[in-house]
Design a protein around this motif. Structure first.
Motif, PDB file in Angstrom:
ATOM      1  N   TYR A  38      -2.727   6.162   4.376  1.00 48.51           N
ATOM      2  CA  TYR A  38      -2.712   5.479   5.678  1.00 48.51           C
ATOM      3  C   TYR A  38      -2.088   6.346   6.742  1.00 48.51           C
ATOM      4  O   TYR A  38      -1.555   7.385   6.437  1.00 48.51           O
ATOM      5  CB  TYR A  38      -1.952   4.137   5.584  1.00 48.51           C
ATOM      6  CG  TYR A  38      -0.614   4.197   4.922  1.00 48.51           C
ATOM      7  CD1 TYR A  38       0.534   4.624   5.607  1.00 48.51           C
ATOM      8  CD2 TYR A  38      -0.467   3.818   3.584  1.00 48.51           C
ATOM      9  CE1 TYR A  38       1.763   4.652   4.986  1.00 48.51           C
ATOM     10  CE2 TYR A  38       0.771   3.848   2.970  1.00 48.51           C
ATOM     11  CZ  TYR A  38       1.883   4.274   3.686  1.00 48.51           C
ATOM     12  OH  TYR A  38       3.103   4.307   3.070  1.00 48.51           O
TER      13      TYR A  38
ATOM     14  N   THR B 180       0.841  -1.196   0.000  1.00 49.40           N
ATOM     15  CA  THR B 180       0.000   0.000   0.000  1.00 49.40           C
ATOM     16  C   THR B 180       0.875   1.244   0.000  1.00 49.40           C
ATOM     17  O   THR B 180       1.868   1.305   0.722  1.00 49.40           O
ATOM     18  CB  THR B 180      -0.900   0.027   1.254  1.00 49.40           C
ATOM     19  OG1 THR B 180      -1.654  -1.185   1.324  1.00 49.40           O
ATOM     20  CG2 THR B 180      -1.869   1.203   1.202  1.00 49.40           C
TER      21      THR B 180
ATOM     22  N   SER C  31      -3.853   3.933  -1.190  1.00 51.11           N
ATOM     23  CA  SER C  31      -4.801   4.145  -0.082  1.00 51.11           C
ATOM     24  C   SER C  31      -4.079   4.897   1.028  1.00 51.11           C
ATOM     25  O   SER C  31      -3.185   4.325   1.682  1.00 51.11           O
ATOM     26  CB  SER C  31      -5.334   2.811   0.452  1.00 51.11           C
ATOM     27  OG  SER C  31      -6.216   3.017   1.536  1.00 51.11           O
TER      28      SER C  31
ATOM     29  N   VAL D 115      -1.579  -1.025  -3.977  1.00 45.38           N
ATOM     30  CA  VAL D 115      -2.853  -0.331  -3.829  1.00 45.38           C
ATOM     31  C   VAL D 115      -2.611   1.088  -3.320  1.00 45.38           C
ATOM     32  O   VAL D 115      -1.807   1.294  -2.426  1.00 45.38           O
ATOM     33  CB  VAL D 115      -3.770  -1.100  -2.840  1.00 45.38           C
ATOM     34  CG1 VAL D 115      -5.065  -0.317  -2.606  1.00 45.38           C
ATOM     35  CG2 VAL D 115      -4.063  -2.495  -3.365  1.00 45.38           C
TER      36      VAL D 115
END
Length: 218
Positions: A218, A186, A216, A214
């Motif tokens: 965080y 990620t 995303s 991915v």
């Protein structure tokens, strides 16, 4: 998280903001963070720049570039002329390895064929012919032949991630099978994902990169 409508608005604004891009005939649509670019541009460079502009926008997960290149009549050239310029450009960009690469031109599209020892040579060949007047697109099928063991490839990529200020190596894993590399994990933005893929491609012996990272925050 930004909505699709917000991403679409930001992509349109980014296209207008770019001083090197005429995107007046480019249409933008977004679904689930995936941007589709349609319409047409007057040069191959503008087509590529539109894609780059879309990728710079926060929240973009992927870009489908369906833009058509419609060259003005003044920029259209016969395929043999484009081919001769392609040969000269490859020789100038890759003076040592250019003889292993062949450029095939049809309807303004250049297909690059042959072998390279390093990914940078494959990338450099494409960048060289992109600049040629009259080019509508480039298809790069140059083969990169591996010359390292998978464990060495994986180690070199992970070390490169740790050195790179734009990539969070703690959130990315690398798998290598021959010269084929798979990236997982990620990242915080599309730009970071793209940088991780670029770093992986730069490793000696890499023949393909399957980027499963991915985007995303965080």
């Amino acid at each position: 998280m930004k909505s699709d409508s917000e991403i679409e608005r930001d992509v349109r604004d980014e296209l207008k903001w770019d001083p090197d891009l005429d995107a007046s005939d480019v249409a933008v649509s977004v679904k689930d963070g995936v941007v589709t670019l349609a319409g047409f541009t007057h040069s191959y460079a503008d087509r590529l720049e539109a894609e780059s502009a879309a990728k710079r926008v926060a929240g973009v997960k992927a870009v489908a570039n369906d833009i058509e290149v419609r060259l003005p009549s003044i920029d259209q050239r016969p395929d043999p002329d484009i081919a001769r310029d392609a040969v000269a450009a490859l020789k100038q960009e890759l003076p040592i390895s250019h003889e292993k690469i062949k450029a095939v031109v049809k309807d303004g599209w250049i297909t690059l064929e042959g072998d390279a020892e390093w990914q940078y040579q494959k990338t450099a060949a494409e960048n060289a012919v992109r600049k040629i007047k009259g080019v509508k697109g480039v298809i790069n099928v140059i083969t990169v032949k591996p010359n390292l063991e998978p464990t060495e490839i994986k180690s070199k990529i992970m070390d490169a991630f740790k050195r790179n200020a734009e990539v969070d190596a703690d959130h990315i894993s690398v798998e290598a099978n021959g010269g084929e590399v798979v990236l997982k994990g990620t990242v915080r933005s599309w730009i970071e994902r793209e940088e991780a893929e670029r770093v992986a491609w730069s490793a000696p012996g890499v023949t393909s990169v399957d980027d499963r990272i991915v985007v995303s925050p965080y």
